[in-house]
Design an enzyme around this catalytic site. Structure first.
Site, short mmCIF file in Angstrom:
data_model
loop_
_atom_site.label_atom_id
_atom_site.label_comp_id
_atom_site.label_asym_id
_atom_site.label_seq_id
_atom_site.Cartn_x
_atom_site.Cartn_y
_atom_site.Cartn_z
N TRP A 188 0.87 -1.18 0.00
CA TRP A 188 0.00 0.00 0.00
C TRP A 188 0.91 1.23 0.00
O TRP A 188 1.84 1.32 0.80
CB TRP A 188 -0.93 0.07 1.22
CG TRP A 188 -1.63 1.40 1.25
CD1 TRP A 188 -2.65 1.79 0.45
CD2 TRP A 188 -1.28 2.54 2.05
NE1 TRP A 188 -2.97 3.11 0.71
CE2 TRP A 188 -2.15 3.59 1.68
CE3 TRP A 188 -0.32 2.78 3.04
CZ2 TRP A 188 -2.10 4.86 2.26
CZ3 TRP A 188 -0.25 4.04 3.63
CH2 TRP A 188 -1.15 5.06 3.24
N GLU A 229 -2.99 -2.85 -2.55
CA GLU A 229 -4.14 -2.27 -1.84
C GLU A 229 -4.49 -0.89 -2.37
O GLU A 229 -3.67 0.03 -2.35
CB GLU A 229 -3.79 -2.20 -0.35
CG GLU A 229 -4.91 -1.63 0.52
CD GLU A 229 -4.53 -1.60 2.00
OE1 GLU A 229 -3.37 -1.96 2.34
OE2 GLU A 229 -5.38 -1.21 2.81
N LYS A 231 -7.03 2.66 -2.64
CA LYS A 231 -7.64 3.57 -1.67
C LYS A 231 -8.38 4.66 -2.43
O LYS A 231 -7.99 5.07 -3.51
CB LYS A 231 -6.53 4.18 -0.81
CG LYS A 231 -7.01 5.01 0.35
CD LYS A 231 -5.95 5.05 1.43
CE LYS A 231 -6.28 6.04 2.51
NZ LYS A 231 -5.57 5.77 3.76
N ASP A 262 -9.55 -2.88 1.49
CA ASP A 262 -9.65 -2.41 2.87
C ASP A 262 -11.06 -1.83 3.03
O ASP A 262 -11.53 -1.06 2.19
CB ASP A 262 -8.58 -1.34 3.10
CG ASP A 262 -8.52 -0.86 4.54
OD1 ASP A 262 -7.45 -0.96 5.16
OD2 ASP A 262 -9.54 -0.34 5.05
N HIS A 265 -11.57 1.83 2.53
CA HIS A 265 -10.98 2.48 1.35
C HIS A 265 -11.94 2.69 0.19
O HIS A 265 -11.50 2.83 -0.96
CB HIS A 265 -9.76 1.69 0.87
CG HIS A 265 -8.60 1.82 1.80
ND1 HIS A 265 -7.32 1.43 1.46
CD2 HIS A 265 -8.50 2.32 3.05
CE1 HIS A 265 -6.50 1.66 2.47
NE2 HIS A 265 -7.20 2.20 3.45
N HIS A 289 -8.66 -6.22 4.18
CA HIS A 289 -8.24 -5.52 5.39
C HIS A 289 -9.52 -5.15 6.12
O HIS A 289 -10.21 -4.21 5.75
CB HIS A 289 -7.44 -4.25 5.04
CG HIS A 289 -5.98 -4.51 4.92
ND1 HIS A 289 -5.05 -3.51 4.77
CD2 HIS A 289 -5.28 -5.68 4.96
CE1 HIS A 289 -3.84 -4.05 4.70
NE2 HIS A 289 -3.96 -5.35 4.80
N ASP A 297 -12.14 6.99 6.49
CA ASP A 297 -11.29 5.82 6.70
C ASP A 297 -10.60 5.96 8.06
O ASP A 297 -9.39 6.10 8.16
CB ASP A 297 -10.26 5.76 5.56
CG ASP A 297 -9.33 4.56 5.69
OD1 ASP A 297 -9.73 3.56 6.30
OD2 ASP A 297 -8.19 4.67 5.19
N ASP A 299 -10.31 3.91 10.63
CA ASP A 299 -9.67 2.74 11.22
C ASP A 299 -10.08 2.49 12.66
O ASP A 299 -9.24 2.29 13.53
CB ASP A 299 -8.14 2.83 11.07
CG ASP A 299 -7.69 2.57 9.64
OD1 ASP A 299 -8.01 1.49 9.13
OD2 ASP A 299 -7.04 3.43 9.03
N ASP A 329 -7.08 -4.55 9.94
CA ASP A 329 -6.32 -3.32 9.78
C ASP A 329 -7.07 -2.13 10.38
O ASP A 329 -7.92 -1.54 9.73
CB ASP A 329 -6.02 -3.06 8.29
CG ASP A 329 -5.16 -1.82 8.10
OD1 ASP A 329 -4.56 -1.35 9.08
OD2 ASP A 329 -5.10 -1.31 6.97
C1 RNT Z 1 -3.68 2.64 4.79
C2 RNT Z 1 -3.83 1.20 4.51
C3 RNT Z 1 -2.70 0.33 4.98
C4 RNT Z 1 -2.24 0.67 6.38
C5 RNT Z 1 -1.29 -0.31 6.98
C6 RNT Z 1 -0.61 0.25 8.18
O1 RNT Z 1 -4.79 3.38 4.50
O2 RNT Z 1 -5.03 0.73 5.03
O3 RNT Z 1 -3.07 -1.00 4.87
O4 RNT Z 1 -3.33 0.79 7.24
O5 RNT Z 1 -0.44 -0.77 6.03
ZN ZN Z 2 -5.36 -1.40 4.88
#
Ligand code: RNT
Ligand code: ZN
Length: 354
Positions: A188, A229, A231, A262, A265, A289, A297, A299, A329
């Site tokens: 990523w 990955e 986004k 993710d 994302h 993820h 996003d 997290d 994640d």
């Molecule tokens: C970032 C991505 C990525 C990170 C990690 C730390 O937006 O989600 O995967 O969260 O690699």
């Molecule tokens: Zn991620």
């Protein structure tokens, strides 16, 4: 304690009988679920800091909120914290390591990392019978200060990150060989711009060229599995993300590199559950993820909500448990970090069970 156990067993026997009436064998399902491996992200334990000796996360469109006491200060501490979290998750799982969690490396020489910097992680994984997954770290680094890495127009910077990515794949392959468990190496990158760029094409061309060069080094796919990955946007890359969904969808089409979705994302109203069948009709594998975005996003720690339930339902209905790799994640430093692992891990497993 004993009474409690008895109550649980009685409640289970009742549930088992009701499920049997519906033609569901709960023992069989418990057995299946006990073999499900999720990949626990090491970076929840220290707020994506790593051990290069800097202050942790900066830039890259990812942010950690909170300052709850008890952040792991070294890799040893992080691993014992992980052991505690894993003891609260039924089953045998994997641990997802980022390149910034290297040990005994001279600070921030990410282009020169090798397997020796991860020997402690490997022997720990062996001892605890865990698999390992791996990630290049293309953020929190002076060479990433411009916001561009693999798509940088500065050839020196682009080259640095190509070398980092190559080193990461080599490490991931060696991890898999050592553990005899396949390792997924995920890429990523934060590349993008805050405001409207004049040129959207050339950074994507450079990213394509970088990936071609990185992935051109062939490894036995029984050991190393590559993922990329996408986004939608990040803080500081609101107007343009080089590695967008469409970019990686096209980039991986027909090849062996898998996509990583993710949950944070995509547009907040987009369903990742709906994407599973569309992707797996054309390819054999998908990395997830599992995260929880709140308004963006963000997290947040995964909880047992409709989104995660519909995701697992879809994996089940398409019979894709062997094709979809589940990694966590998220990073929340406003609550106990071990609890965050346990809560998110258990919610993910519970959703799979349901
Ligand atoms: C970032 C991505 C990525 C990170 C990690 C730390 O937006 O989600 O995967 O969260 O690699
Ligand atoms: Zn991620």
């Amino acid at each position: 304690m004993l009474q409690n156990k008895k109550n649980i067993e009685q409640a289970y026997a009742l549930a088992q009988a009701r499920y049997r009436e519906l033609g569901i064998d709960t023992e069989k399902i418990l057995d299946q679920i006990s073999r499900l491996k999720i990949s626990l992200h090491c970076w929840q334990g220290d707020d994506v800091g790593g051990f290069e000796g800097n202050d942790g996360l900066s830039g890259g469109g990812i942010q950690v909120t909170g300052n709850y006491p008890g952040k792991a200060r070294c890799a040893g501490e992080l691993r014992t914290d992980l052991e505690k979290a894993l003891s609260l998750l039924p089953g045998k799982h994997k641990v997802n390591v980022h390149a910034i969690y290297a040990e005994n490396s001279s600070t921030q020489n990410r282009h020169q990392l090798d397997i020796s910097h991860f020997s402690e992680w490997i022997s720990w994984a062996k001892k605890n019978r865990l698999g390992l997954d791996f990630n290049g770290s293309f953020f929190s680094h002076p060479m990433a200060a411009s916001g561009f890495t693999l798509s940088s127009s500065d050839e020196k910077i682009r080259r640095y990150w190509i070398n980092h990515a190559k080193a990461c794949r080599k490490i991931a392959y060696a991890m898999a060989r050592e553990l005899e468990i396949p390792c997924i190496c995920n890429i990523w990158i934060p590349d993008g711009s805050k405001d409207i760029p004049v040129d959207r094409l050339e950074p994507r061309r450079r990213l394509k060229n970088s990936l071609d060069e990185i992935l051109n080094e062939k490894y036995d796919a029984a050991y190393l599995r590559d993922a990329v990955e996408s986004k939608l946007f990040g803080i500081g890359s609101e107007s343009y993300v080089v590695g967008s969904h469409e970019f990686y969808l096209q980039y991986t089409a027909g090849g062996s590199t898998m996509l990583c979705f993710d949950l944070g994302h995509f547009h907040p109203t987009e369903s990742i559950a709906d994407k599973i069948s569309a992707i797996l009709l054309f390819r054999n594998e998908l990395l997830l993820h599992v995260s929880r975005g709140v308004r963006w996003d963000s997290d947040h720690v995964v909880i047992l909500n409709d989104e995660i339930l519909s995701l697992m339902r879809e994996i089940n209905r398409t019979d894709s448990w062997r094709k979809v790799h589940i990694a966590l994640d998220y990073f929340d430093a406003s609550i106990n970090r071990i609890a965050a692992w346990a809560i998110g891990g258990r919610a993910t497993l519970k959703a799979s069970l349901l």
